[in-house]
Design a protein around this motif. Structure first.
Motif, PDB file in Angstrom:
ATOM      1  N   LEU A   1      12.146   4.924 -10.801  1.00  0.00           N
ATOM      2  CA  LEU A   1      12.588   4.952 -12.186  1.00  0.00           C
ATOM      3  C   LEU A   1      11.490   5.476 -13.095  1.00  0.00           C
ATOM      4  CD1 LEU A   1      14.592   1.643 -12.261  1.00  0.00           C
ATOM      5  CD2 LEU A   1      15.488   3.903 -12.768  1.00  0.00           C
ATOM      6  N   CYS A   2      10.226   5.103 -12.791  1.00  0.00           N
ATOM      7  CA  CYS A   2       9.116   5.596 -13.598  1.00  0.00           C
ATOM      8  C   CYS A   2       9.051   7.117 -13.511  1.00  0.00           C
ATOM      9  CB  CYS A   2       7.794   5.015 -13.118  1.00  0.00           C
ATOM     10  SG  CYS A   2       7.583   3.307 -13.610  1.00  0.00           S
ATOM     11  N   ARG A   3       9.297   7.645 -12.312  1.00  0.00           N
ATOM     12  CA  ARG A   3       9.232   9.081 -12.141  1.00  0.00           C
ATOM     13  C   ARG A   3      10.366   9.746 -12.906  1.00  0.00           C
ATOM     14  NH1 ARG A   3       9.680   9.707  -6.474  1.00  0.00           N
ATOM     15  NH2 ARG A   3       8.111   8.089  -6.401  1.00  0.00           N
ATOM     16  N   GLU A   4      11.600   9.208 -12.738  1.00  0.00           N
ATOM     17  CA  GLU A   4      12.756   9.781 -13.428  1.00  0.00           C
ATOM     18  C   GLU A   4      12.533   9.836 -14.931  1.00  0.00           C
ATOM     19  OE1 GLU A   4      16.204   7.451 -12.617  1.00  0.00           O
ATOM     20  OE2 GLU A   4      16.075   7.788 -10.445  1.00  0.00           O
ATOM     21  N   ARG A   5      11.982   8.765 -15.460  1.00  0.00           N
ATOM     22  CA  ARG A   5      11.899   8.672 -16.921  1.00  0.00           C
ATOM     23  C   ARG A   5      10.507   8.987 -17.451  1.00  0.00           C
ATOM     24  NH1 ARG A   5      15.795   4.693 -19.152  1.00  0.00           N
ATOM     25  NH2 ARG A   5      17.565   4.894 -17.777  1.00  0.00           N
ATOM     26  N   ARG A   6       9.631   9.471 -16.583  1.00  0.00           N
ATOM     27  CA  ARG A   6       8.257   9.781 -16.971  1.00  0.00           C
ATOM     28  C   ARG A   6       7.606   8.625 -17.709  1.00  0.00           C
ATOM     29  NH1 ARG A   6       7.910  14.820 -15.768  1.00  0.00           N
ATOM     30  NH2 ARG A   6       9.762  16.124 -15.875  1.00  0.00           N
ATOM     31  N   LEU A   7       7.703   7.447 -17.111  1.00  0.00           N
ATOM     32  CA  LEU A   7       7.102   6.270 -17.719  1.00  0.00           C
ATOM     33  C   LEU A   7       5.729   6.034 -17.137  1.00  0.00           C
ATOM     34  CD1 LEU A   7       9.971   3.658 -17.626  1.00  0.00           C
ATOM     35  CD2 LEU A   7       9.135   4.980 -19.535  1.00  0.00           C
ATOM     36  N   ALA A   8       4.811   5.612 -17.982  1.00  0.00           N
ATOM     37  CA  ALA A   8       3.553   5.089 -17.466  1.00  0.00           C
ATOM     38  C   ALA A   8       3.799   3.636 -17.075  1.00  0.00           C
ATOM     39  CB  ALA A   8       2.477   5.158 -18.527  1.00  0.00           C
ATOM     40  N   ALA A   9       3.056   3.135 -16.105  1.00  0.00           N
ATOM     41  CA  ALA A   9       3.268   1.747 -15.710  1.00  0.00           C
ATOM     42  C   ALA A   9       1.980   1.147 -15.182  1.00  0.00           C
ATOM     43  CB  ALA A   9       4.361   1.647 -14.644  1.00  0.00           C
ATOM     44  N   ILE A  10       1.778  -0.125 -15.511  1.00  0.00           N
ATOM     45  CA  ILE A  10       0.714  -0.887 -14.870  1.00  0.00           C
ATOM     46  C   ILE A  10       1.412  -1.944 -14.032  1.00  0.00           C
ATOM     47  CG2 ILE A  10      -1.278  -2.380 -15.188  1.00  0.00           C
ATOM     48  CD1 ILE A  10      -1.739  -1.151 -17.857  1.00  0.00           C
ATOM     49  N   ILE A  11       1.207  -1.880 -12.719  1.00  0.00           N
ATOM     50  CA  ILE A  11       1.891  -2.822 -11.838  1.00  0.00           C
ATOM     51  C   ILE A  11       0.857  -3.764 -11.228  1.00  0.00           C
ATOM     52  CG2 ILE A  11       3.410  -3.060  -9.871  1.00  0.00           C
ATOM     53  CD1 ILE A  11       4.378  -0.249 -10.325  1.00  0.00           C
ATOM     54  N   ASN A  12       0.930  -5.018 -11.596  1.00  0.00           N
ATOM     55  CA  ASN A  12       0.077  -6.020 -10.963  1.00  0.00           C
ATOM     56  C   ASN A  12       0.631  -6.340  -9.600  1.00  0.00           C
ATOM     57  OD1 ASN A  12      -1.482  -6.369 -13.083  1.00  0.00           O
ATOM     58  ND2 ASN A  12      -0.737  -8.392 -13.652  1.00  0.00           N
ATOM     59  N   ILE A  13      -0.215  -6.394  -8.638  1.00  0.00           N
ATOM     60  CA  ILE A  13       0.323  -6.694  -7.318  1.00  0.00           C
ATOM     61  C   ILE A  13      -0.815  -7.228  -6.484  1.00  0.00           C
ATOM     62  CG2 ILE A  13      -0.086  -4.361  -6.420  1.00  0.00           C
ATOM     63  CD1 ILE A  13       2.816  -4.695  -5.242  1.00  0.00           C
ATOM     64  N   HIS A  14      -0.558  -8.255  -5.685  1.00  0.00           N
ATOM     65  CA  HIS A  14      -1.669  -8.728  -4.867  1.00  0.00           C
ATOM     66  C   HIS A  14      -1.549  -8.228  -3.434  1.00  0.00           C
ATOM     67  CE1 HIS A  14       0.982 -12.475  -4.405  1.00  0.00           C
ATOM     68  NE2 HIS A  14       1.139 -11.719  -3.358  1.00  0.00           N
ATOM     69  N   ASP A  15      -0.426  -7.555  -3.154  1.00  0.00           N
ATOM     70  CA  ASP A  15      -0.194  -7.062  -1.802  1.00  0.00           C
ATOM     71  C   ASP A  15      -0.729  -5.627  -1.703  1.00  0.00           C
ATOM     72  OD1 ASP A  15       0.807  -6.078   0.548  1.00  0.00           O
ATOM     73  OD2 ASP A  15       2.708  -7.158   0.387  1.00  0.00           O
ATOM     74  N   VAL A  16      -1.891  -5.493  -1.084  1.00  0.00           N
ATOM     75  CA  VAL A  16      -2.553  -4.193  -1.029  1.00  0.00           C
ATOM     76  C   VAL A  16      -1.678  -3.160  -0.316  1.00  0.00           C
ATOM     77  CG1 VAL A  16      -4.607  -2.989  -0.273  1.00  0.00           C
ATOM     78  CG2 VAL A  16      -4.741  -5.394  -0.894  1.00  0.00           C
ATOM     79  N   ALA A  17      -1.029  -3.604   0.742  1.00  0.00           N
ATOM     80  CA  ALA A  17      -0.240  -2.667   1.528  1.00  0.00           C
ATOM     81  C   ALA A  17       0.854  -2.039   0.681  1.00  0.00           C
ATOM     82  CB  ALA A  17       0.369  -3.407   2.709  1.00  0.00           C
ATOM     83  N   LEU A  18       1.549  -2.884  -0.083  1.00  0.00           N
ATOM     84  CA  LEU A  18       2.618  -2.366  -0.930  1.00  0.00           C
ATOM     85  C   LEU A  18       2.064  -1.393  -1.959  1.00  0.00           C
ATOM     86  CD1 LEU A  18       5.104  -5.198  -1.925  1.00  0.00           C
ATOM     87  CD2 LEU A  18       5.597  -3.028  -0.849  1.00  0.00           C
ATOM     88  N   ALA A  19       0.923  -1.751  -2.545  1.00  0.00           N
ATOM     89  CA  ALA A  19       0.325  -0.887  -3.549  1.00  0.00           C
ATOM     90  C   ALA A  19       0.019   0.478  -2.948  1.00  0.00           C
ATOM     91  CB  ALA A  19      -0.939  -1.535  -4.104  1.00  0.00           C
ATOM     92  N   GLN A  20      -0.577   0.458  -1.789  1.00  0.00           N
ATOM     93  CA  GLN A  20      -0.952   1.731  -1.157  1.00  0.00           C
ATOM     94  C   GLN A  20       0.269   2.574  -0.852  1.00  0.00           C
ATOM     95  OE1 GLN A  20      -3.240  -0.159   1.985  1.00  0.00           O
ATOM     96  NE2 GLN A  20      -4.986   1.126   1.406  1.00  0.00           N
TER      97      GLN A  20
END
Ligand code: ADP
Ligand code: MG
Lengths: 266, 271, 271
Positions: A191-210
């Motif tokens: 959705l961020c890509r579709e709408r050209r949104l900037a986003a800060i995503i907090n996440i503690h799961d490194v694998a998912l982030a990568q």
């Protein structure tokens, strides 16, 4: 587009959660904020939309310093920033549709919102978003009847209907099972890509982030200790962020899972 | 629960000797207070009447049975008044209790230092004083009648409803409120979308619960002249018309049971 | 499929699904309620002239709170208050002591059926009868004085506490109690070790709450001659001695507040 300057937060209890953070997020850039629990990730994004009052420093959203705004101007600024919460934070006793439409509260007057007389364009947009996340048939269900993954989708719709420039996402997957977690992360990044949104995503799961995010920022004890590509997260860097641990296994697992997913997709 | 060394053997006791003494002393004082209280009651009692009580009770029973059934035709209007006192009193009370509760709840009060203590004082004053006393007061001020009853019930119920409601407000899930604030909603919108839906079930439950209590209370308000079926009760008692008294008591019992049933049904439907 | 659905829905309005989905039922409920309200308001007779005159008196009463008169009827106030406290203490002690066995008997999971029925019957009667009505009957039987008040409050305490205690026992954790039973305990031992620890904290809390209620109720029993501060208060209202009435009300509010404070401390200690 978003620029943090020497952002500092010291809680009344004396915890210094953020220490002079400098960070810049470009237009349409999606950024994962990783770090152990207590590192200050939630504090950082809450300082941006001022659910938490920063102690000092500045937060520039385009040309406005959010930390200097009065309450009316802050409300208008908050419309530009959608927020997605860990525990979904839907108003449980309202219907899905009401929850989605509540994202428009900053744009409609009190009585309209009180009587649920939203403009037709808002209603159409809500339907479109619900359709996009596959929950159109649930529109009139009460939010507490949904499963965790469904609730988070509604939370995403609520943030997106604000028509924001920036998404603030606080541990969107922490209460979800692994499969749903991936679906939600994929949905958010798409959705961020579709709408050209900037986003800060907090996440503690490194694998998912990568797996999903092109830029990773590592936070430890309120300080940025890593900022770069997900591929640059070597075991040494992870030790910087999280402390001593056997990282080979974690990283390996990510790769394995990736393969599994590729196989499943084929 | 200490383990004591005693004659080289470990014995287990629930409490140490000092604690034991303290406990016994406490019990002793308690019993002494009770005895003193009882003596005062006993002094103020004419025991001759008390020994005569079984005969008097039997006498009243024979006079009161059977109830004077045809008297019920005169009770229609008093029953209607009683219902109105309870219902209108409850409605007024909850309208006033809502703002008081929001001012008293720590997370919604505009000012912890000034407004909250005032709201709490309103709540405790209203709660501490029985509706019959409020009725007495109002009758002295605005004269006897149903209106005084409605206001008395309303005043008494404000504190009760506001207390339960503000406790419910303090227990709400704060993240839901934050989520609404984060969309850029105004103060009142946050209230309407973030707080009200969360307390609505508690609110409805409290209102129905209080209505049930108010039906009971409004049946006796007439004893001091504040309208309702209590007026008939008081009049019948004054002329010692026991068959009427027993009929009125039966009607009150029925009203209490019906209101309890209704409130249980409504609460079941809401929650 | 889903897209066609979307196309259908776009451009259409959206309303929140109503609470009562059947429109006929919904409208008849709304209309019925409005009709009731109108009828209720029409039948209340308010003598606005009297109310207008009363406003001055009401204001005088509020002013009286700023200069309450504790002294001119000091001995009456003191006697009445002491009698209220004495009745409260004695009735609470006796009521709590009796309500424990009745509460045990009214819990279906530990009492045999005949005992259960008898105890539930007692609870039902006590709860259905208002304090003030019980007081009227007991005054008729035992004569004027605090004995009638004491008995009334004891009786009411039994209904209140036994019911809540029984519900508590019925809701308790079965496993704990069964573990004690399995160790071969006798019935009393079983109650002492398996049941008591589980319900004790709440019993203490409820008892404190009931003491609070008993004191508040003791303030009205005097209206029907059952002793306590109520008689003094009634006299004060009759003579329009607002400053004395204000003094009494302030005392009642103060005592209730300190009781609540005390019970808060005690409840925190037991839990
Ligand atoms: N409301 C608060 N009051 C006091 N200290 C807080 C509060 N919220 C967070 N903290 C402290 O701030 C630090 C950072 O917390 P947080 O931002 O929630 O970390 P994360 O989201 O990375 O787990 C922690 O040490 C935490 O104890
Ligand atoms: Mg966090």
């Amino acid at each position: 587009m978003l620029r943090l300057q020497k952002l500092t937060k010291t809680y009344r209890t004396g915890d210094q959660a953020l220490k002079e953070i400098d960070l810049e997020v470009g237009k349409g850039q999606v950024l994962a904020l990783i770090g152990p629990s207590g590192a200050g990730k939630s504090t950082l994004i809450r300082c941006v939309n001022r659910l938490v009052q920063p102690t000092s420093g500045a937060v520039w959203l385009e040309d406005t310093d959010l930390t200097k705004l009065g309450s009316g101007a802050l409300r208008r600024a908050r419309r530009e920033m959608g927020m997605i919460f860990q525990e979904y934070a839907l108003v449980e006793r309202l219907t899905v549709m009401e929850n989605v439409l509540s994202g428009r509260l900053g744009y409609v007057g009190f009585w309209r919102s009180f009587l649920r007389w939203y403009p037709q364009s808002d209603i159409d947009e809500a339907f479109r978003l619900l359709d996009r996340v596959g929950l159109l048939h649930m529109a009139d269900k009460r939010a507490d009847e949904l499963s965790g993954g469904q609730r988070q989708r509604v939370g995403i719709c609520r943030a997106l209907i604000q028509d924001p420039k920036l998404l603030l996402v606080d541990e969107p997957t922490a209460s979800l099972d692994p499969k749903t977690s991936r679906q939600i992360m994929r949905l958010i990044t798409e959705l961020c890509r579709e709408r050209r949104l900037a986003a800060i995503i907090n996440i503690h799961d490194v694998a998912l982030a990568q797996m999903f995010v092109p830029r990773v920022v590592g936070l430890r004890f309120g300080e940025i200790v890593y900022d770069g590509l997900p591929t640059g997260l070597t075991p040494e860097k992870l030790t910087d962020i999280y402390g001593e641990e056997d990282w080979e296994a974690t990283i390996k697992k990510v790769e394995d899972e990736d393969e599994v997913e590729v196989e499943a997709a084929e | 629960m200490p383990v004591l060394e005693k004659e080289n053997a470990q014995t287990w006791r629930r409490r140490t000797t000092g604690e034991n003494l303290f406990r016994w002393f406490g019990w002793l004082i308690g019993v002494a207070i009770f005895v003193v209280c009882w003596q005062r009651i006993s002094e103020a009692t004419t025991w001759f009447f008390v020994w005569d009580a079984p005969r008097i009770a039997g006498d009243i029973w024979t006079r009161a049975t059977p109830p004077r059934w045809e008297y019920i035709t005169q009770l229609g209007r008093p029953i209607w008044d009683t219902l109105n006192i309870a219902t209108l009193g409850t409605l007024i009370a909850i309208c006033l209790a809502v703002p008081v509760a929001f001012m008293a709840a720590r997370n919604t009060t505009p000012s912890v230092l000034f407004i909250r203590p005032v709201a709490l004082l309103v709540i405790v004053s209203s709660r501490s004083i029985n509706s019959l006393i409020w009725a007495l007061l109002l009758i002295a001020i605005i004269g006897p009648g149903v209106f005084a009853g409605v206001i008395a019930i309303a005043i008494r119920s404000i504190g009760f409803c506001a207390k339960l409601l503000y406790e419910a407000i303090e227990e709400i899930d704060h993240t839901q409120v934050e989520a609404i604030s984060a969309t850029g909603a105004s103060r009142w919108q946050v209230m309407a979308y973030g707080i009200v839906p969360q307390i609505l079930p508690a609110f409805a439950g409290i209102a129905v619960f209080r209505w049930d209590i108010n039906i009971r209370e409004s049946t006796v308000l007439g004893l001091v002249g504040a309208g309702g079926i209590g007026l008939q009760l008081s009049a019948s008692l004054n002329v010692l018309a026991w068959p009427q008294v027993s009929l009125i008591l039966l009607v009150i019992l029925a009203a209490v049971m019906i209101s309890e049933w209704v409130s249980a049904k409504v609460r079941g439907a809401i929650i | 499929m889903s897209h066609r659905e979307l196309e259908d829905m776009l451009g259409k309005g959206w309303r929140k699904p109503p609470f009562v989905s059947n429109p006929k039922l919904r409208w008849s409920l709304i209309l019925g309620f409005v009709a009731y309200l109108v009828a209720a308001f029409m039948t209340i007779e308010v003598d606005w002239g009297r109310v207008y005159v009363g406003l001055d008196r009401g204001w005088a009463f509020i002013l009286a709170f700023t200069s309450p008169d504790f002294t001119s009827r000091a001995s009456d106030i003191w006697d009445g208050l002491l009698e209220s406290i004495v009745m409260t203490v004695a009735a609470s002690v006796v009521g709590i002591l009796i309500s424990i066995p009745i509460g045990l008997g009214a819990a279906r999971n530990i009492a045999p059926l005949p005992i259960y029925l008898v105890c539930r019957g007692i609870v039902a009667v006590s709860r259905a009868l208002q304090e003030i009505i019980v007081a009227i009957l007991l005054v008729a039987i035992f004569g004027f004085g605090p004995l009638a008040g004491f008995l009334t409050l004891s009786f009411a305490t039994i209904g209140f506490l036994s019911k809540l205690l029984a519900e508590d026992i019925e809701a308790m954790d079965k496993v704990q109690a069964e573990a004690i039973k399995a160790s071969g305990a006798r019935w009393l031992q079983w109650i002492n070790y398996g049941v008591q620890p589980q319900v004790m904290p709440r019993l203490v809390g409820l008892s404190m709450y009931r003491i609070d209620i008993n004191f508040r109720e003791s303030a009205i029993l005097g209206l029907v001659g059952a002793g306590g501060i109520g008689a003094t208060l009634n006299t004060a209202f009759d003579r329009y001695e607002y400053d004395t009435a204000a003094a009494i009300l302030i005392l009642i509010i103060g005592i209730v507040m300190s009781l609540e404070y005390l019970s808060g401390i005690i409840r925190a200690k037991v839990q």
